[in-house]
Scaffold this motif. Structure first.
Motif, PDB file in Angstrom:
ATOM      1  N   GLU A  12       4.136  39.208 -57.490  1.00 16.75           N
ATOM      2  CA  GLU A  12       3.530  40.488 -57.887  1.00 16.75           C
ATOM      3  C   GLU A  12       2.104  40.598 -57.340  1.00 16.75           C
ATOM      4  O   GLU A  12       1.716  41.640 -56.807  1.00 16.75           O
ATOM      5  CB  GLU A  12       3.509  40.588 -59.418  1.00 16.75           C
ATOM      6  CG  GLU A  12       2.862  41.856 -59.942  1.00 16.75           C
ATOM      7  CD  GLU A  12       2.511  41.800 -61.418  1.00 16.75           C
ATOM      8  OE1 GLU A  12       1.646  42.588 -61.827  1.00 16.75           O
ATOM      9  OE2 GLU A  12       3.084  40.963 -62.149  1.00 16.75           O
ATOM     10  N   MET A  13       1.323  39.525 -57.439  1.00 17.05           N
ATOM     11  CA  MET A  13      -0.055  39.538 -56.935  1.00 17.05           C
ATOM     12  C   MET A  13      -0.074  39.772 -55.425  1.00 17.05           C
ATOM     13  O   MET A  13      -0.885  40.532 -54.913  1.00 17.05           O
ATOM     14  CB  MET A  13      -0.767  38.217 -57.253  1.00 17.05           C
ATOM     15  CG  MET A  13      -1.102  38.010 -58.705  1.00 17.05           C
ATOM     16  SD  MET A  13      -2.242  39.232 -59.363  1.00 17.05           S
ATOM     17  CE  MET A  13      -1.189  40.041 -60.529  1.00 17.05           C
ATOM     18  N   MET A  14       0.848  39.120 -54.716  1.00 15.71           N
ATOM     19  CA  MET A  14       0.890  39.275 -53.256  1.00 15.71           C
ATOM     20  C   MET A  14       1.266  40.703 -52.873  1.00 15.71           C
ATOM     21  O   MET A  14       0.680  41.288 -51.962  1.00 15.71           O
ATOM     22  CB  MET A  14       1.883  38.265 -52.658  1.00 15.71           C
ATOM     23  CG  MET A  14       1.734  38.079 -51.174  1.00 15.71           C
ATOM     24  SD  MET A  14       0.124  37.410 -50.657  1.00 15.71           S
ATOM     25  CE  MET A  14       0.398  35.662 -50.801  1.00 15.71           C
ATOM     26  N   ARG A  99      10.378  37.758 -44.488  1.00 13.10           N
ATOM     27  CA  ARG A  99       9.176  37.770 -43.641  1.00 13.10           C
ATOM     28  C   ARG A  99       8.023  37.158 -44.417  1.00 13.10           C
ATOM     29  O   ARG A  99       7.839  37.428 -45.594  1.00 13.10           O
ATOM     30  CB  ARG A  99       8.822  39.205 -43.228  1.00 13.10           C
ATOM     31  CG  ARG A  99       9.722  39.747 -42.127  1.00 13.10           C
ATOM     32  CD  ARG A  99       9.281  41.129 -41.666  1.00 13.10           C
ATOM     33  NE  ARG A  99       7.917  41.117 -41.157  1.00 13.10           N
ATOM     34  CZ  ARG A  99       7.035  42.097 -41.377  1.00 13.10           C
ATOM     35  NH1 ARG A  99       7.346  43.149 -42.097  1.00 13.10           N
ATOM     36  NH2 ARG A  99       5.823  42.021 -40.880  1.00 13.10           N
ATOM     37  N   HIS A 100       7.236  36.343 -43.745  1.00 10.72           N
ATOM     38  CA  HIS A 100       6.104  35.654 -44.361  1.00 10.72           C
ATOM     39  C   HIS A 100       4.989  36.667 -44.649  1.00 10.72           C
ATOM     40  O   HIS A 100       4.413  37.227 -43.729  1.00 10.72           O
ATOM     41  CB  HIS A 100       5.625  34.558 -43.409  1.00 10.72           C
ATOM     42  CG  HIS A 100       4.535  33.713 -43.963  1.00 10.72           C
ATOM     43  ND1 HIS A 100       3.642  33.050 -43.159  1.00 10.72           N
ATOM     44  CD2 HIS A 100       4.178  33.402 -45.230  1.00 10.72           C
ATOM     45  CE1 HIS A 100       2.783  32.378 -43.915  1.00 10.72           C
ATOM     46  NE2 HIS A 100       3.095  32.580 -45.161  1.00 10.72           N
ATOM     47  N   ILE A 101       4.705  36.903 -45.941  1.00  6.13           N
ATOM     48  CA  ILE A 101       3.655  37.858 -46.317  1.00  6.13           C
ATOM     49  C   ILE A 101       2.289  37.188 -46.252  1.00  6.13           C
ATOM     50  O   ILE A 101       1.349  37.705 -45.667  1.00  6.13           O
ATOM     51  CB  ILE A 101       3.851  38.394 -47.761  1.00  6.13           C
ATOM     52  CG1 ILE A 101       5.236  38.991 -47.961  1.00  6.13           C
ATOM     53  CG2 ILE A 101       2.772  39.418 -48.094  1.00  6.13           C
ATOM     54  CD1 ILE A 101       5.534  39.383 -49.402  1.00  6.13           C
ATOM     55  N   GLY A 102       2.183  36.038 -46.893  1.00 11.42           N
ATOM     56  CA  GLY A 102       0.896  35.359 -46.948  1.00 11.42           C
ATOM     57  C   GLY A 102       1.001  34.049 -47.692  1.00 11.42           C
ATOM     58  O   GLY A 102       2.099  33.575 -47.988  1.00 11.42           O
ATOM     59  N   ASN A 103      -0.156  33.477 -48.004  1.00  9.38           N
ATOM     60  CA  ASN A 103      -0.208  32.157 -48.625  1.00  9.38           C
ATOM     61  C   ASN A 103      -1.052  32.166 -49.890  1.00  9.38           C
ATOM     62  O   ASN A 103      -1.864  33.058 -50.101  1.00  9.38           O
ATOM     63  CB  ASN A 103      -0.802  31.141 -47.647  1.00  9.38           C
ATOM     64  CG  ASN A 103       0.022  31.024 -46.395  1.00  9.38           C
ATOM     65  OD1 ASN A 103       1.226  30.853 -46.446  1.00  9.38           O
ATOM     66  ND2 ASN A 103      -0.629  31.139 -45.250  1.00  9.38           N
TER      67      ASN A 103
END
Length: 194
Positions: A12-14, A99-103
């Motif tokens: 949710e935060m991402m 797909r890689h959103i982030g870390n």
């Protein structure tokens, strides 16, 4: 890493971060903070962060800062009562299409137990119940034409062990505490292997 070590709000935060970077308002109560581009939120102790931010309760704070992730360094001041220590692994978040959103980078606040003197030896070092979870997008996830806010870093500071007499201590929060306690144990075991 299994899903059991993830915080229930990570996805949710991402997703909220993606929308914010695209120029939409952030949907949860948060504070936009002006911080040092290199050290960021890590120059502040948990009590300092609580004092200068707003939130719906005393156990969670959401902060938005603008930093270049490549320049971020760990900060430990000799005057400070403690410091944030990052865990070695980053956690990746993927969207529904894989797909890689982030870390996410997780750090715990460590402090020196100096009740009987100012000696800051490692034997007096204690891990606190505060952690920060830093969320940042990969540069390839959004086309540059859709990016309205650059170098956005979303940080969630959370107290991992709620007190037993907390009035709004529902089952979800108890489960969250168990998940975080398990994560703490796993991280301690990883440190022992080194």
């Amino acid at each position: 890493m299994g899903k059991s070590t993830r915080h229930p709000m990570d996805k949710e935060m991402m997703n909220n971060l993606v929308k914010y970077v695209m120029g939409k308002p952030f949907p949860r109560k948060h504070t936009v903070m002006d911080v040092d581009d290199v050290y960021g939120i890590r120059v502040f102790s948990p009590s300092q962060i609580l004092e200068c931010t707003k939130g719906t309760n005393n156990n969670i704070r959401l902060l938005i800062t603008f930093q270049n992730r490549e320049n971020c360094k760990v900060f430990a001041s000799k005057e400070a009562p403690g410091f944030w220590k990052s865990t070695p692994k980053r956690k990746s978040i993927f969207d529904a299409n894989k797909r890689h959103i982030g870390n996410i980078k997780v750090s715990w606040y460590y402090y020196y137990n100096v009740d009987d003197g100012r000696d800051k030896s490692s034997s007096r070092l204690r891990q606190s119940e505060w952690q920060i979870r830093e969320y940042y997008l990969t540069s390839k996830y959004l086309p540059q034409s859709k990016v309205e806010r650059k170098n956005v870093l979303l940080t969630m500071m959370i107290k991992t062990k709620a007190t037993a007499n907390n009035d709004n201590n529902n089952n979800g929060e108890k489960m969250q505490r168990i998940i975080l306690d398990k994560q703490e144990i796993m991280q301690s075991l990883q440190c022992l292997k080194l």
